[in-house]
Structure formats: structure tokens, C-alpha cells
Design a protein around this motif. Structure first.
Motif, PDB file in Angstrom:
ATOM      1  N   ARG A 144       2.102  -3.719  -5.738  1.00  0.00           N
ATOM      2  CA  ARG A 144       1.452  -3.601  -4.569  1.00  0.00           C
ATOM      3  C   ARG A 144       1.588  -5.006  -3.818  1.00  0.00           C
ATOM      4  O   ARG A 144       0.771  -5.865  -4.338  1.00  0.00           O
TER       5      ARG A 144
ATOM      6  N   ILE B  88       4.639  -0.430  10.876  1.00  0.00           N
ATOM      7  CA  ILE B  88       3.550   0.122  11.053  1.00  0.00           C
ATOM      8  C   ILE B  88       2.826  -0.205  12.333  1.00  0.00           C
ATOM      9  O   ILE B  88       2.963  -1.533  12.714  1.00  0.00           O
TER      10      ILE B  88
ATOM     11  N   GLY C 134      -2.077   1.918  13.059  1.00  0.00           N
ATOM     12  CA  GLY C 134      -1.730   2.838  11.979  1.00  0.00           C
ATOM     13  C   GLY C 134      -1.302   4.066  11.972  1.00  0.00           C
ATOM     14  O   GLY C 134      -1.033   4.634  10.960  1.00  0.00           O
TER      15      GLY C 134
ATOM     16  N   SER D 204       4.291   4.930  11.406  1.00  0.00           N
ATOM     17  CA  SER D 204       4.884   4.089  10.495  1.00  0.00           C
ATOM     18  C   SER D 204       6.513   4.539  10.576  1.00  0.00           C
ATOM     19  O   SER D 204       6.857   5.636  10.417  1.00  0.00           O
TER      20      SER D 204
ATOM     21  N   THR E 234       5.455   3.035   0.344  1.00  0.00           N
ATOM     22  CA  THR E 234       4.426   3.546   1.476  1.00  0.00           C
ATOM     23  C   THR E 234       3.917   2.113   1.966  1.00  0.00           C
ATOM     24  O   THR E 234       3.431   1.385   1.266  1.00  0.00           O
TER      25      THR E 234
ATOM     26  N   SER F  71       0.790   0.975   4.870  1.00  0.00           N
ATOM     27  CA  SER F  71      -0.568   1.233   5.240  1.00  0.00           C
ATOM     28  C   SER F  71      -1.114  -0.102   5.696  1.00  0.00           C
ATOM     29  O   SER F  71      -0.850  -1.403   5.488  1.00  0.00           O
ATOM     30  N   ARG F  72      -2.260  -0.017   6.486  1.00  0.00           N
ATOM     31  CA  ARG F  72      -2.963  -1.088   6.902  1.00  0.00           C
ATOM     32  C   ARG F  72      -4.628  -0.940   7.180  1.00  0.00           C
ATOM     33  O   ARG F  72      -4.944   0.510   7.322  1.00  0.00           O
ATOM     34  N   ASP F  73      -5.299  -1.846   6.755  1.00  0.00           N
ATOM     35  CA  ASP F  73      -6.776  -1.809   7.008  1.00  0.00           C
ATOM     36  C   ASP F  73      -7.232  -2.582   7.993  1.00  0.00           C
ATOM     37  O   ASP F  73      -7.329  -3.887   7.865  1.00  0.00           O
TER      38      ASP F  73
ATOM     39  N   VAL G 216      -2.519  -5.468   5.716  1.00  0.00           N
ATOM     40  CA  VAL G 216      -1.300  -4.538   5.546  1.00  0.00           C
ATOM     41  C   VAL G 216      -0.754  -4.521   4.225  1.00  0.00           C
ATOM     42  O   VAL G 216      -0.589  -5.730   3.657  1.00  0.00           O
ATOM     43  N   ASN G 217      -0.605  -3.252   3.716  1.00  0.00           N
ATOM     44  CA  ASN G 217      -0.244  -3.156   2.390  1.00  0.00           C
ATOM     45  C   ASN G 217       1.164  -2.448   2.228  1.00  0.00           C
ATOM     46  O   ASN G 217       1.689  -1.629   3.121  1.00  0.00           O
TER      47      ASN G 217
END
Length: 127
Positions: A19, A51, A55, A58, A69, A71-73, A79-80
């Protein structure tokens, strides 16, 4: 100005997971589209995933669909990239990038569409 720092790279065996996280500081993070690119020795930098700022949208490269995958927070300004079922051909330096737009954009797969870059983190996958 946006400052990006990647973390989470390292060594993995084929089939394992890693990750990656990109931490952002500076201007309002949620207004920026983000992407992960990678570059292997002797190869051009290529998109892994992108992305939108909110969010909602994507995109993933065909080579990683079904395995990675993005994703972001926006609360955490991160962002991951979750990478499952890793393959030796995933070995590369992975870069986080940001563009001052909310949308992914039509040229999301082009490096020159991103104004800010991190220093990169090495991912090495052994067979």
C-alpha cells in the motif's frame, strides 16, 4: 504550492500486496486531481491511476485493473494506492502527482498534465 511525499514502497514477492500513501501539504488538497505514475529503468513514466479532487472519478491503467485500487482521503490529505497480486513487472519507482483541477481530465494519463510531483518510492517485486 503543493508538497507531496510518498511512502509505503519496498520489497514484495509476486502475489503479495503493498500500500502506497501520498501525503500532501500546501494548498487546498481537495481541489487537486491526483495520480500515481511509475517508471521502470529504461522505460518512460506511465500512469498507474488517477483520481478526481472529490474522489468520485478514478481511472486505472489496463495493466493494473483488477489488482490495484486508487483512493483518497481529503480529511487526511492523502491519496493511496493499494496494490494486490503484485507481479515482477510492477517493479518501478512510483510517483505521486497533483494537478490544480478537480476533474481527472481528458489527458490524465500524460505526465505533463501534472504540475506537482513527489520524489518517488521504490517498489520491487520478486518472482
Amino acid at each position: 504550492q503543493v508538497h507531496l511525499v510518498e511512502s509505503g514502497g519496498g520489497l514484495a514477492q509476486a502475489g503479495e500486496s503493498l500500500r502506497l500513501t501520498c501525503a500532501a501539504s500546501g494548498r487546498t488538497f481537495s481541489n487537486y486531481a491526483k495520480a500515481w505514475f511509475r517508471q521502470a529503468p529504461g522505460h518512460e513514466r506511465e500512469l498507474v491511476g488517477a483520481i478526481s479532487g472529490d474522489g468520485i472519478t478514478s481511472k486505472l491503467a489496463d495493466s493494473v485493473k483488477g489488482r490495484f485500487t486508487i483512493s483518497r482521503d481529503n480529511d487526511q490529505n492523502t491519496v493511496n494506492l493499494l496494490m494486490d497480486k503484485l507481479r515482477p513487472e510492477d517493479t518501478a519507482v512510483y510517483y505521486c502527482a497533483a494537478a490544480p483541477r478537480n476533474s481527472v481530465g481528458s489527458n490524465y494519463y500524460l505526465p505533463h498534465g501534472y504540475a506537482y510531483w513527489g520524489q518517488g518510492t521504490q517498489v520491487t517485486v520478486s518472482s
